[in-house]
Motif scaffolding. Structure first.
Motif, PDB file in Angstrom:
ATOM      1  N   VAL A  70       0.831  -1.203   0.000  1.00 17.96           N
ATOM      2  CA  VAL A  70       0.000   0.000   0.000  1.00 17.96           C
ATOM      3  C   VAL A  70       0.865   1.252   0.000  1.00 17.96           C
ATOM      4  CG1 VAL A  70      -1.838  -1.204   1.239  1.00 17.96           C
ATOM      5  CG2 VAL A  70      -0.174   0.152   2.521  1.00 17.96           C
ATOM      6  N   HIS A  71       0.263   2.361  -0.399  1.00 15.22           N
ATOM      7  CA  HIS A  71       0.925   3.662  -0.388  1.00 15.22           C
ATOM      8  C   HIS A  71       1.143   4.092   1.062  1.00 15.22           C
ATOM      9  CE1 HIS A  71       1.821   7.858  -1.082  1.00 15.22           C
ATOM     10  NE2 HIS A  71       1.713   7.721  -2.391  1.00 15.22           N
TER      11      HIS A  71
ATOM     12  N   PRO B  30      -4.174   0.772  -1.767  1.00 15.41           N
ATOM     13  CA  PRO B  30      -3.535  -0.462  -2.252  1.00 15.41           C
ATOM     14  C   PRO B  30      -2.915  -0.244  -3.628  1.00 15.41           C
ATOM     15  CG  PRO B  30      -5.775  -0.867  -1.477  1.00 15.41           C
ATOM     16  CD  PRO B  30      -5.619   0.614  -1.585  1.00 15.41           C
ATOM     17  N   LEU B  31      -1.668  -0.623  -3.791  1.00 17.44           N
ATOM     18  CA  LEU B  31      -0.965  -0.421  -5.054  1.00 17.44           C
ATOM     19  C   LEU B  31      -0.852  -1.706  -5.857  1.00 17.44           C
ATOM     20  CD1 LEU B  31       1.923   1.904  -3.841  1.00 17.44           C
ATOM     21  CD2 LEU B  31      -0.133   2.582  -5.078  1.00 17.44           C
ATOM     22  N   VAL B  32      -0.400  -2.763  -5.218  1.00 15.76           N
ATOM     23  CA  VAL B  32      -0.253  -4.042  -5.901  1.00 15.76           C
ATOM     24  C   VAL B  32      -0.535  -5.183  -4.928  1.00 15.76           C
ATOM     25  CG1 VAL B  32       1.456  -3.346  -7.635  1.00 15.76           C
ATOM     26  CG2 VAL B  32       2.217  -4.129  -5.409  1.00 15.76           C
TER      27      VAL B  32
ATOM     28  N   MET C  49       5.484   4.653  -7.704  1.00 19.23           N
ATOM     29  CA  MET C  49       5.190   3.462  -6.909  1.00 19.23           C
ATOM     30  C   MET C  49       6.343   3.123  -5.975  1.00 19.23           C
ATOM     31  SD  MET C  49       3.245   0.953  -9.604  1.00 19.23           S
ATOM     32  CE  MET C  49       1.572   1.292 -10.162  1.00 19.23           C
ATOM     33  N   GLN C  50       7.554   3.254  -6.475  1.00 21.02           N
ATOM     34  CA  GLN C  50       8.716   2.971  -5.631  1.00 21.02           C
ATOM     35  C   GLN C  50       8.768   3.940  -4.455  1.00 21.02           C
ATOM     36  OE1 GLN C  50      12.883   3.786  -6.994  1.00 21.02           O
ATOM     37  NE2 GLN C  50      13.010   1.546  -7.023  1.00 21.02           N
ATOM     38  N   SER C  51       8.508   5.202  -4.723  1.00 28.61           N
ATOM     39  CA  SER C  51       8.469   6.210  -3.657  1.00 28.61           C
ATOM     40  C   SER C  51       7.364   5.900  -2.661  1.00 28.61           C
ATOM     41  CB  SER C  51       8.260   7.595  -4.272  1.00 28.61           C
ATOM     42  OG  SER C  51       7.998   8.558  -3.274  1.00 28.61           O
ATOM     43  N   ALA C  52       6.219   5.454  -3.175  1.00 33.62           N
ATOM     44  CA  ALA C  52       5.041   5.231  -2.338  1.00 33.62           C
ATOM     45  C   ALA C  52       5.216   4.084  -1.356  1.00 33.62           C
ATOM     46  CB  ALA C  52       3.816   4.967  -3.212  1.00 33.62           C
TER      47      ALA C  52
END
Length: 477
Positions: free
Chosen positions: A22-23, A29-31, A94-97
């Motif tokens: 998740v962020h 939820p991201l993935v 996404m990587q930052s999140a």
């Protein structure tokens, strides 16, 4: 929601067990990431030899060309991610999140990985000390001096148990594929992005899918990778390094405890070197093992600590999308609290002074994440425990110690930047076996030369040099 599968030699495998990423700031939820297990890895490792076999179908020179193509795909292309695709901008966000790194730092780390991939021919030439790549491929050959040599691969694959703290760590495994050795990757829980995107970039460039496996999961997955692969790299704390110390199958990368030393002949000029001290502590939010965690000098330590604190102490956390954001968030609940409490306990010791306390609270708590603001601690001697500690944010101790006692007192050091013209002291530094990377002069600890080994040569770890003689009627070289 995007679903990321396990990759078993390039083939997707959707597990019934999943982890949701998740962020860190919004909870979005991201993935959904399929979770592998130890038994799956042990079973798949029966086919590990195939990974090296498919890579040996290509000359190393051709693999290097593929890697250079992959460099551009990695930073420019829209690549598959599970059952969707991902643009470079989406990758950075996404990587930052999930890691907490500001977005501009994620983009910088992408450029760093691109540089390493794009310079792969020069990197391998340096890491192999100018060895003809065909000798690694055949296993034998004749050096330019006319001496027969043989290099035997110690494993068909390299296992990696990867961390989540800094995406820059992935530069260590990028040279593996062009050496015709397969990859078995266990991503960090908060950083599955780079392994999956890099694998897709490799595939697009022509690298065989059978050469790479990616196994997300929990601690049992990392243990299975280490147990199943004849050669592995693991990243962790001091306890991890001690656990695998002396194990020839595992190369353990732990805290750097990197330092800047000001020699007696230069310490009176300390103000000239304040910029390199601040950058070494602060760049990349202090997340790397090459960030400086200790500045050692025989005098002027209070002035140095005060000046450094004035430089970085006032920094406040900003949103990750802000281009001026310089502090990474702690996305694992309780981690920042524990670190700050540890520091608060240590600064109660005699001869320890928190020089950044006047700039406000160190621990900044948000709804779904926490931040630790830069911290500079002055130690009147090397005796306090905090003088030998390192943390995953901009943190440094400034330690007063006579030069004659420094090398004995600093302890294990990944990078040491020694500012001195004293030839005798330089000789002692060169001979110090507990210093891994040595810079002599005002060089930031974060300044790397990618053509040099990092904590030991990966080539020497993967290949064993052995005696070799041949009869010209029997062997074609």
């Amino acid at each position: 929601m995007i679903h990321i599968p396990v990759l078993r030699w390039g083939e997707p495998y959707k597990s019934m067990d999943v982890d949701k990423v998740v962020h860190f700031a919004t909870g979005e939820p991201l993935v959904e990431v399929s979770r592998a297990n130890g038994g799956l890895i042990e079973r798949d490792m029966r086919h590990a030899k195939r990974a090296r076999a498919v890579l040996r179908e290509f000359p190393i020179a051709e693999l290097i060309k593929m890697i250079k193509k992959a460099a551009d795909f990695y930073v420019e292309a829209e690549l598959p991610l599970g059952d969707r695709t991902q643009t470079p901008d989406q990758f950075g966000r996404m990587q930052s999140a999930t890691t907490g790194l500001p977005e501009h730092m994620c983009r910088f780390n992408m450029k760093k990985n691109h540089f390493v991939l794009n310079q792969m021919d020069k990197m391998l030439d340096a890491l192999t000390r100018g060895l003809d790549p065909d000798i690694l491929s055949r296993g034998y050959g004749v050096e330019h001096r006319g001496i027969p040599v043989s290099y035997q691969a110690q494993s068909p694959v390299l296992g990696l148990v990867l961390p989540s703290n800094s995406p820059g760590v992935h530069t260590l495994w990028l040279p593996i594929i062009p050496m015709q050795v397969g990859l078995v990757l266990k991503p960090g829980p908060q950083e599955p992005w780079t392994p999956f995107r890099m694998a897709q970039a490799f595939y697009q460039a022509g690298i065989p899918k059978q050469a790479i496996s990616i196994y997300p999961g929990l601690g049992d997955v990392g243990a299975a990778v280490l147990a199943s692969c004849p050669r592995s790299l693991i990243f962790g704390g001091t306890a991890t390094v001690e656990q695998y110390k002396g194990n020839p199958r595992v190369q353990a990368h732990g805290p750097g405890f990197s330092k800047i030393i000001l020699g007696d002949d230069e310490v009176d000029n300390w103000e000239k070197y304040l910029d390199i001290m601040a950058d070494s502590v602060f760049v990349n939010s202090g997340r790397g093992c090459i960030n400086c965690s200790g500045i050692w000098a025989s005098r002027h330590t209070r002035e140095i600590a005060e000046a450094l604190a004035e430089r970085i102490g006032p920094v406040q956390p900003l949103p990750p999308e802000d281009p001026k954001s310089s502090l990474a968030a702690f996305t694992v609940s309780g981690q920042a609290d524990a670190i700050s409490a540890d520091i608060d306990k240590d600064v109660q010791a005699a001869g320890v002074h928190d020089m950044t306390a006047k700039f406000g609270t160190r621990l900044v708590k948000k709804e779904r994440c926490d931040y630790l603001r830069p911290t500079v601690i002055l130690c009147d001697s090397p005796e306090p425990a905090i003088s030998r500690k390192e943390f995953m944010f901009p943190f440094a101790t400034v330690v007063q110690c006579p030069q004659v006692k420094m090398l004995e007192a600093i302890g294990p050091t990944l990078v040491c930047s020694a500012v001195t013209k004293d030839k005798k002291f330089q000789r002692a530094l060169i001979d110090a076996t507990h210093i891994d990377r040595l810079n002599i002069g005002p060089i930031p600890t974060i300044q790397l030369n990618w053509l040099q080994p990092h904590e030991g040569s990966i080539v020497d770890f993967l290949f064993r040099a052995r005696a070799f003689q041949f009869d010209k009627d029997m062997v074609n070289v």
